[in-house]
Motif scaffolding. Structure first.
Motif, short mmCIF file in Angstrom:
data_model
loop_
_atom_site.label_atom_id
_atom_site.label_comp_id
_atom_site.label_asym_id
_atom_site.label_seq_id
_atom_site.Cartn_x
_atom_site.Cartn_y
_atom_site.Cartn_z
N ASN A 239 43.28 -7.19 3.63
CA ASN A 239 44.13 -6.25 4.33
C ASN A 239 45.54 -6.31 3.79
OD1 ASN A 239 42.03 -5.60 6.10
ND2 ASN A 239 42.51 -7.36 7.39
N TYR B 7 49.07 -2.93 7.70
CA TYR B 7 48.74 -3.37 9.04
C TYR B 7 49.14 -2.32 10.06
CZ TYR B 7 48.40 -7.72 6.50
OH TYR B 7 48.05 -8.66 5.59
N TYR C 252 49.48 -9.02 16.26
CA TYR C 252 48.85 -7.88 15.57
C TYR C 252 48.76 -8.14 14.07
CZ TYR C 252 47.66 -3.74 18.31
OH TYR C 252 47.01 -2.83 19.10
N GLN D 276 45.16 -8.96 11.83
CA GLN D 276 44.73 -8.05 10.76
C GLN D 276 44.76 -8.73 9.39
OE1 GLN D 276 46.07 -3.69 11.56
NE2 GLN D 276 47.53 -4.99 12.64
N ASP E 25 38.60 -9.61 10.04
CA ASP E 25 38.09 -8.25 9.91
C ASP E 25 37.50 -7.83 11.25
OD1 ASP E 25 38.63 -7.94 7.08
OD2 ASP E 25 37.02 -9.40 6.75
N LEU F 16 42.22 -4.42 18.46
CA LEU F 16 41.90 -4.31 17.03
C LEU F 16 40.40 -4.47 16.76
CD1 LEU F 16 44.94 -6.36 15.70
CD2 LEU F 16 44.55 -3.91 15.37
#
Length: 399
Positions: free
Chosen positions: A2, A5, A36, A40, A44, A66
């Motif tokens: 990732n 974000y 947060y 991320q 996953d 999420l």
């Protein structure tokens, strides 16, 4: 990997996440934006997140939004009620019906009756709440089974939010919302200003607050559990690999050494949960106090991070935000390195960019900020390493 974000939802925006994720005024709040980003970065969708110092459930609320699962444990009942409610609130209509039932019970009581109140009534309660409000609260205190019943727990959480605060929008006389003040200080303050508690239409007030809380619905459920109790015991009782999933991220912030007594600082809300009618108690369990004994503090961290390791995947990441003061930082670092010796440590300083909540309560001393301790297995250390840390905003100062 990732690299972009999704930002955390802003407060007071038109979404279920905004309505529920920040539920529960709290002193020294864990930043939602940080949770947060870390979730991320290191997990996953479908992975699980573990928070052994859950507090009011910010980490798990972010995980839920999420699309992650999770597990948290918290010893403070006020924080646990907030966390359990924001993750799994009861249907709105059931909460409204339960509220009406409490008002019916309260209205049927003989004049002057306060269920389970001591005689004489402590002076603080005569000044903190109008008599009619206090009668309703004592009924709620006696009737709501917040430990076992999700409807009662949801209603209790919403009562706790506005139990004290600005006199115009809360159930109390004028008080701070995030932290319970000492009874003697509060009574003297009210007397000096001639501030007697005023009558309130709390039926209309509370129904309106509930309607607004549910205005955008609730967050989609995820497989997330919240445990009430001492994490050294609640997590120890779980059986990994058999009945409990393993978690890919441990994201938490332990209490800081010798700084805050969350039991005393939330004594009025703990009273509504059935606690004592004063702030005299320090907490019935040593892990509910201000963590001022160095040996006990080190042992607490050792026990909880050790029992947590059993619940993590082999490639899990451990992210711990802690105080930058020397003892707390050094102790936390040493404990984590002893429990996770195969992991690689990276430290990220997080100096405060603005005034902290403690300034509001008269603490104007300089503060070194916080530090993030991030432990990754070697194959992940380079691919998901955080960028250079920038000064972050401190938790917003309460009104």
């Amino acid at each position: 990997m990732n690299t972009m974000y999704e930002p955390a939802p802003k407060a007071n925006t038109a979404s279920a996440a905004s309505s529920w994720m920040r539920l529960g005024p709290w002193y020294a709040m864990f930043p939602l934006e940080f949770a947060y980003e870390m979730i991320q970065r290191y997990t996953d969708p479908g992975d699980g997140v573990l928070d052994p110092f859950m507090g009011r459930g910010t980490t798990l609320a972010a995980a839920q939004a999420l699309g992650r699962g999770g597990l948290g444990s918290e010893i403070n009942p006020v924080a646990w009620v907030y966390a359990a409610t924001k993750l799994h609130p009861a249907p709105k209509q059931a909460v409204l019906q339960r509220l009406q039932a409490l008002f019916n019970i309260s209205a049927a009581l003989p004049a002057g009756t306060l269920p389970d109140a001591p005689d004489p009534l402590p002076e603080f309660f005569e000044w903190a709440f109008h008599h009619d409000v206090l009668r309703f609260l004592t009924v709620a205190r006696r009737e709501l089974d917040w430990r076992a019943n999700v409807v009662d727990r949801t209603l209790m959480a919403l009562l706790l939010v506005d139990l004290h605060g600005n006199a115009e929008v809360s159930l109390s006389n004028q008080m701070r919302q995030t932290k319970s003040m000492g009874p003697d200080y509060a009574v003297a303050w009210w007397k000096e200003r001639g501030l007697r508690p005023q009558p309130k239409d709390i039926q209309t007030m509370l129904r309106g607050k509930i309607e607004r809380r549910y205005r955008y619905g609730v967050m989609p459920p995820q497989p997330i559990r919240t445990l009430l109790g001492d994490s050294t015991q609640t997590l120890k009782q779980l059986r990994p690999r058999v009945t409990t999933p393993r978690y890919r991220l441990l994201l938490t912030s332990p209490p800081y050494f010798g700084l805050v007594n969350y039991n005393r600082d939330q004594w009025i809300r703990r009273w509504l949960l059935g606690g004592p009618w004063s702030n005299s108690t320090r907490g019935s369990h040593k892990h509910e106090r201000d963590f001022a004994n160095a040996d006990d503090y080190r042992q607490l961290l050792t026990d909880i991070f050790t029992v947590s390791r059993r619940l993590l995947t082999d490639d899990a990441t451990i992210v711990v935000r802690t105080d930058a003061r020397p003892f707390t930082l050094q102790t936390t670092r040493e404990v984590l390195q002893s429990v996770y010796p195969e992991w690689t440590l990276q430290e990220c300083a997080q100096p405060f960019g603005v005034r902290t909540q403690t300034h509001l309560f008269g603490d104007n001393t300089g503060k070194p900020g916080e530090t993030d301790l991030i432990f990754t297995r070697s194959r992940l250390a380079s691919s998901r390493a955080p960028a250079a840390a920038a000064p972050r905003r401190a938790a917003p100062v309460a009104p």
